[in-house]
Design an enzyme around this catalytic site. Structure first.
Site: not given
Length: 640
Positions: A204, A246, A261
């Site tokens: 991520c 994250h 995202d």
């Protein structure tokens, strides 16, 4: 001040460096759960340990700073410092192509109202059709050895900052794979953009770092935002603490910050095989902040882009609507808390949607113990947990695709079970007629409510049927003498003009599922389940027999008035009365044969003795010039 240099003194080298520590990376990925109840897939996300590394890197990029920050390290002469990242001063001051040395911090004009005002899923007005040509182009650009060359190729078809960001987003979401192996390792360093281009894999923070670097090369301000996420492994109502798990991005467009995202926009991980599958999710591109906050909580509240901002406690307690909830046109759900306490053994959930939508549910992994009814713009679900304690309720929606996707999860707390509300195991979803049954050809039902109570164990249901549609019904209970062979024998179907009447007789007291199926007459294939009624009878004296067995020659428009019982008394004269169309002669055959006569009202009438026989048949002659009779009904005779 000049420093002296001798053998006992430590010489000082002023190194202009970016100082970064090795940061911990805990195992696990974060994702949001999606769809098919048979194989639930998990959306990729970040790992434990992202927070510290991203925060330190972010501060050096200019986040929360009012000027250029340099870290000065003191080392003995000739000693080599252990650097994880190193930038020249010139590179750091270079800025982006627009000449910006540091991005502007979010302020009041960036904030959107909370809660969501239903204005749209995006933080700015967008017509996604405008991106069709650009999306196709960007998704087909091949990876290059360097970022500058790649971004240059992507921007060939981009003519605004919005299009530049879109091209970068599309390329990353269609080319960068989530690295499952890296997710299993500890003390893993953040991926460098050059490594990501080479392997086309990352985690991520790698997604976020790559997106930021490409945006800056394209001349667009972008920031990486660390924080907590409600993804894979998230438990309803859990608390968040410690390292952030994250990372995502904020991008500056048209004078305002917006959120993306790319990790969660790229695809899915199958938890059973740990394999990544590219499956693009538009939801996480320029998501409305009031929706983004449902599963993303940034380290700095300003990056929520909300007015008022939400606290971590609110983030933990607020209902989590998955991305598919909004992708499939849902607007709201009630209750708005993720934990529901049953009242008298029942929990009720309602969903409002933009358009008619198909739903299903699972309680503890099974499609049981609930009444799900469709509404024109949503659904209503009543759940009756079979035991006290904690239960998991999942709700799925179909939308325009062929796949049901998970849209909501609740935790049910049950402290009472009403044993009188036990539902038949064969009671499938949905219950009651709706827009869906109308779409399938069933209109204007006599009983719009899914529950039908009968005191004597009998009921009659009338349904409008469109031309060319055949209807089939079957009765199902959890106990009693109902077998697959006799499921339809407690129902007798009558056809009058454009309506079907279902006469139902229950074999005993209890609860029964009356299933309704349809099929287009001219098309091959099986009947399709549409909905069911729940029939309830508390009269323990009820003990109705089956209806007579009908054969293929029993016409669609025929009508039986008597006898309706499929079991006839022995040694009796039994009256018969039927309406049959296009028939020349009608006979009733027991031990002997008795003809029926046609009266002035169009009914065939007569009687038959049941003496000396075990079965009685009704036979018809369709053509008076022939002698071939066809069986249309069969009765059994009680033993003497």
């Amino acid at each position: 001040m000049e420093l002296k240099k001798d053998i006992n003194a430590v010489s000082i080298d002023m190194l202009l460096i970016v100082h970064s520590e090795k940061r911990r990376a805990a195992q696990g990925t974060h994702s949001d759960l999606q769809a098919d109840p048979g194989a639930l897939l998990q959306r990729c996300g970040g790992f434990q340990g992202v927070g510290n590394g991203v925060r330190r890197w972010q501060k050096l990029e200019g986040n929360n700073l009012h000027g250029t920050q340099l870290t000065v390290e003191v080392h003995p002469r000739d000693a080599m410092p252990q650097l994880l990242k190193k930038f020249s001063l010139a590179k750091r001051l270079q800025g982006d192509k627009n000449g910006n040395t540091r991005p502007r911090q979010p302020g009041g004009k960036d904030a959107h109202a909370y809660p969501w005002d239903r204005s749209g899923l995006k933080s700015m007005p967008l017509d996604l059709r405008q991106f069709e040509k650009l999306d196709t182009y960007a998704s087909q650009v091949t990876a290059k050895s360097g970022l500058d060359e790649l971004v240059s190729d992507l921007l060939q078809e981009a003519h605004s900052d919005l299009e530049r960001v879109r091209a970068i987003w599309i390329w990353i979401c269609h080319h960068i794979e989530y690295d499952m192996a890296a997710a299993q390792e500890k003390d893993r360093q953040a991926f460098k953009p050059t490594d990501i281009l080479r392997t086309q894999k990352t985690n991520c923070d790698g997604y976020a770092g790559l997106f930021e670097r490409m945006c800056r090369i394209a001349g667009v301000q972008c920031m990486t935002v660390p924080g907590y996420s409600k993804g894979f492994g998230y438990q309803t109502g859990q608390s968040f603490s410690g390292e952030f798990d994250h990372a995502w991005n904020a991008v500056y467009l048209e004078g305002r910050w917006h959120l993306v995202d790319s990790t969660w926009g790229s695809g899915l991980v199958d938890t059973t095989t740990s394999k990544f599958t590219f499956l693009y999710n538009e939801f996480y591109f320029l998501t409305h902040p009031a929706l983004f906050i449902e599963d993303h909580f940034p380290d700095n509240k300003n990056w929520q882009l909300l007015k008022p901002p939400q606290s971590l406690r609110q983030f933990e307690n607020n209902m989590y609507h998955k991305s598919e909830f909004y992708n499939k046109g849902m607007l709201s759900a009630h209750p708005e808390t993720s934990v529901i306490r049953t009242v008298n053994g029942k929990a009720t959930v309602t969903i409002e949607s933009c358009a008619p939508t198909l739903f299903m549910f699972m309680l503890n992994g099974k499609q049981e113990h609930g009444l799900l009814s469709f509404r024109k713009n949503g659904m209503k679900l009543e759940v009756y947990p079979p035991t006290m304690g904690t239960h998991k309720l999942q709700i799925f929606a179909k939308g325009n695709s062929d796949i049901y996707s998970s849209v909501l999860e609740y935790t049910l707390k049950c402290n009472y079970v009403d044993m009188g509300v036990q539902l038949p195991a064969e009671l499938h979803q949905p219950v009651g007629p709706s827009w869906f049954s109308e779409q399938m050809g069933i209109t204007k039902p006599s009983h719009p409510d899914p529950l039908i109570h009968t005191s004597d164990g009998r009921c009659s249901i009338s349904l409008g049927v469109e031309d060319g549609i055949s209807v089939l019904a079957s009765l199902h209970g959890d106990d009693g003498p109902i077998t697959e062979e006799t499921q339809r024998r407690y129902i007798f179907q009558l056809h009058r003009e454009k309506r079907v009447e279902l006469k139902v007789q229950l074999p005993h007291a209890g609860k029964f599922a009356l299933k309704i199926f349809v099929k287009k007459r001219q098309e091959p294939g099986n009947y399709v389940f549409v909905f069911n009624y729940l029939l309830c009878c508390a009269n323990t004296k009820v003990n109705w027999p089956v209806f007579p067995e009908s054969f293929g020659n029993w016409g669609q428009d025929n009508e039986l008035l008597e006898p309706l019982s499929g079991v006839l008394p022995a040694n009796r004269n039994v009256p018969f009365k039927l309406k049959l169309h296009g028939i020349a002669k009608v006979l009733v055959k027991g031990q002997d044969t008795w003809p029926l006569t046609l009266n002035h009202e169009g009914y065939w009438e007569g009687s038959c003795s049941t003496a000396g026989c075990q079965e009685v048949y009704v036979m018809v002659l369709e053509n008076a010039n022939h002698n071939f009779y066809s069986y249309i009904l069969k009765y059994k005779v009680n033993a003497q």
